[in-house]
Design an enzyme around this catalytic site. Sequence first.
Site, PDB file in Angstrom:
ATOM      1  N   LYS A  13      20.365  55.557  77.737  1.00 37.53           N
ATOM      2  CA  LYS A  13      19.096  55.111  77.135  1.00 37.53           C
ATOM      3  C   LYS A  13      18.091  54.708  78.213  1.00 37.53           C
ATOM      4  CE  LYS A  13      20.951  51.677  74.865  1.00 37.53           C
ATOM      5  NZ  LYS A  13      22.364  51.831  75.217  1.00 37.53           N
ATOM      6  N   ARG A  88      18.812  46.555  67.483  1.00 36.29           N
ATOM      7  CA  ARG A  88      20.267  46.731  67.561  1.00 36.29           C
ATOM      8  C   ARG A  88      20.984  46.138  66.369  1.00 36.29           C
ATOM      9  NH1 ARG A  88      20.383  46.920  73.727  1.00 36.29           N
ATOM     10  NH2 ARG A  88      22.464  47.576  74.270  1.00 36.29           N
ATOM     11  N   ARG A 133      26.890  45.086  87.979  1.00 31.05           N
ATOM     12  CA  ARG A 133      26.372  44.362  86.812  1.00 31.05           C
ATOM     13  C   ARG A 133      27.501  43.578  86.164  1.00 31.05           C
ATOM     14  NH1 ARG A 133      22.513  47.518  82.566  1.00 31.05           N
ATOM     15  NH2 ARG A 133      23.891  46.609  81.001  1.00 31.05           N
TER      16      ARG A 133
HETATM   17  P1  B4P Z   1      22.362  53.641  80.348  1.00 32.70           P
HETATM   18  O1  B4P Z   1      22.950  53.999  79.046  1.00 32.70           O
HETATM   19  O2  B4P Z   1      20.979  54.173  80.621  1.00 32.70           O
HETATM   20  O3  B4P Z   1      22.497  52.092  80.378  1.00 32.70           O
HETATM   21  P2  B4P Z   1      21.619  50.981  79.683  1.00 32.70           P
HETATM   22  O4  B4P Z   1      20.293  51.465  79.224  1.00 32.70           O
HETATM   23  O5  B4P Z   1      21.600  49.932  80.680  1.00 32.70           O
HETATM   24  O6  B4P Z   1      22.337  50.620  78.343  1.00 32.70           O
HETATM   25  P3  B4P Z   1      23.253  49.406  77.954  1.00 32.70           P
HETATM   26  O7  B4P Z   1      23.454  49.526  76.492  1.00 32.70           O
HETATM   27  O8  B4P Z   1      24.453  49.463  78.815  1.00 32.70           O
HETATM   28  O9  B4P Z   1      22.501  48.073  78.363  1.00 32.70           O
HETATM   29  P4  B4P Z   1      21.214  47.260  77.844  1.00 32.70           P
HETATM   30  O10 B4P Z   1      20.451  46.908  79.045  1.00 32.70           O
HETATM   31  O11 B4P Z   1      20.454  47.977  76.761  1.00 32.70           O
HETATM   32  O12 B4P Z   1      23.171  54.131  81.621  1.00 32.70           O
HETATM   33  C1  B4P Z   1      24.469  53.759  81.902  1.00 32.70           C
HETATM   34  C2  B4P Z   1      24.978  54.421  83.198  1.00 32.70           C
HETATM   35  O13 B4P Z   1      25.174  55.805  82.971  1.00 32.70           O
HETATM   36  C3  B4P Z   1      24.036  54.327  84.378  1.00 32.70           C
HETATM   37  O14 B4P Z   1      24.803  53.998  85.520  1.00 32.70           O
HETATM   38  C4  B4P Z   1      23.436  55.697  84.522  1.00 32.70           C
HETATM   39  O15 B4P Z   1      23.157  56.032  85.880  1.00 32.70           O
HETATM   40  C5  B4P Z   1      24.561  56.577  83.996  1.00 32.70           C
HETATM   41  N1  B4P Z   1      24.056  57.799  83.375  1.00 32.70           N
HETATM   42  C6  B4P Z   1      23.013  57.877  82.525  1.00 32.70           C
HETATM   43  N2  B4P Z   1      22.836  59.155  82.114  1.00 32.70           N
HETATM   44  C7  B4P Z   1      23.828  59.900  82.714  1.00 32.70           C
HETATM   45  C8  B4P Z   1      24.194  61.284  82.664  1.00 32.70           C
HETATM   46  N3  B4P Z   1      23.506  62.185  81.930  1.00 32.70           N
HETATM   47  N4  B4P Z   1      25.279  61.668  83.369  1.00 32.70           N
HETATM   48  C9  B4P Z   1      25.974  60.793  84.114  1.00 32.70           C
HETATM   49  N5  B4P Z   1      25.672  59.468  84.216  1.00 32.70           N
HETATM   50  C10 B4P Z   1      24.623  59.036  83.516  1.00 32.70           C
HETATM   51  O16 B4P Z   1      21.857  45.950  77.188  1.00 32.70           O
HETATM   52  C11 B4P Z   1      22.644  45.042  77.925  1.00 32.70           C
HETATM   53  C12 B4P Z   1      22.937  43.788  77.105  1.00 32.70           C
HETATM   54  O17 B4P Z   1      21.694  43.085  76.791  1.00 32.70           O
HETATM   55  C13 B4P Z   1      23.580  43.983  75.731  1.00 32.70           C
HETATM   56  O18 B4P Z   1      24.992  44.141  75.815  1.00 32.70           O
HETATM   57  C14 B4P Z   1      23.145  42.664  75.012  1.00 32.70           C
HETATM   58  O19 B4P Z   1      23.941  41.580  75.387  1.00 32.70           O
HETATM   59  C15 B4P Z   1      21.745  42.431  75.512  1.00 32.70           C
HETATM   60  N6  B4P Z   1      20.739  43.026  74.637  1.00 32.70           N
HETATM   61  C16 B4P Z   1      19.893  44.050  74.968  1.00 32.70           C
HETATM   62  N7  B4P Z   1      19.113  44.361  73.920  1.00 32.70           N
HETATM   63  C17 B4P Z   1      19.479  43.541  72.886  1.00 32.70           C
HETATM   64  C18 B4P Z   1      19.064  43.404  71.533  1.00 32.70           C
HETATM   65  N8  B4P Z   1      18.104  44.178  71.010  1.00 32.70           N
HETATM   66  N9  B4P Z   1      19.648  42.446  70.768  1.00 32.70           N
HETATM   67  C19 B4P Z   1      20.594  41.665  71.274  1.00 32.70           C
HETATM   68  N10 B4P Z   1      21.056  41.741  72.527  1.00 32.70           N
HETATM   69  C20 B4P Z   1      20.504  42.679  73.341  1.00 32.70           C
END
Ligand code: B4P
Length: 187
Positions: A13, A88, A133
Amino acid sequence: MRLVIMGPPGAGKGTQAVVVAQSLGVPHISTGDIFRANVSQGTPLGEEAQRYMDAGEYVPDSITNAMVRDRLSRDDCDPGFLLDGYPRTLEQVNELDAMLRSDGRAIDKVIELTVDTEAVVQRLLNRAQEQGRSDDTAEVIRRRLEVYFEQTAPLTSVYRERGLILEVDGMGDVPVVTERILSALSG
Ligand code: B4P
């Protein structure tokens, strides 16, 4: 364009949202990034959010909704925005609807990134090694996936009923997935 990108932790994402938002000329709004910025600045919001994030749980809706309401009220969101990681929960969906409705706005499309669960666990474990992280440990990743499948995956049916879902295969190289998203949006 008012867009949402959804998918399990590690679906890409954040990775895709940066490029897609830039290409559309709208702000990329990641609730995870805003929480992490607050954690690193040591704000009261950051201290509160960190407890939940480190356990793989969602930050309470009241906190998250207020933060998004504030962000969406800024002028740079007038031409549109790309929300990453929000909504979410069902309460967040309802709250987002209400926020937008009060200004005569609505979500135009929801990009749903589909991925293989084993592959996303591996992506997150790789990220743990690269970025350290605190929520990328094997145990917390497992909990984040459980919370996602319990609370967030069912939301796609809400948006599907409204005809807003664009399902995009999130497996493959990053630029390939970006191309799929941009072509789905223009189709
Ligand atoms: P991503 O999937 O891009 O990771 P993310 O956006 O950080 O999503 P995530 O759900 O983990 O965290 P978020 O910050 O939203 O990428 C993951 C990895 O994969 C990266 O290392 C990337 O390089 C790699 N990658 C991506 N595409 C690839 C591909 N095509 N091939 C290979 N590798 C690839 O949320 C974190 C925390 O914040 C949540 O757990 C929660 O506690 C809180 N939070 C956030 N939003 C919230 C909400 N709305 N309500 C409540 N809590 C919330």
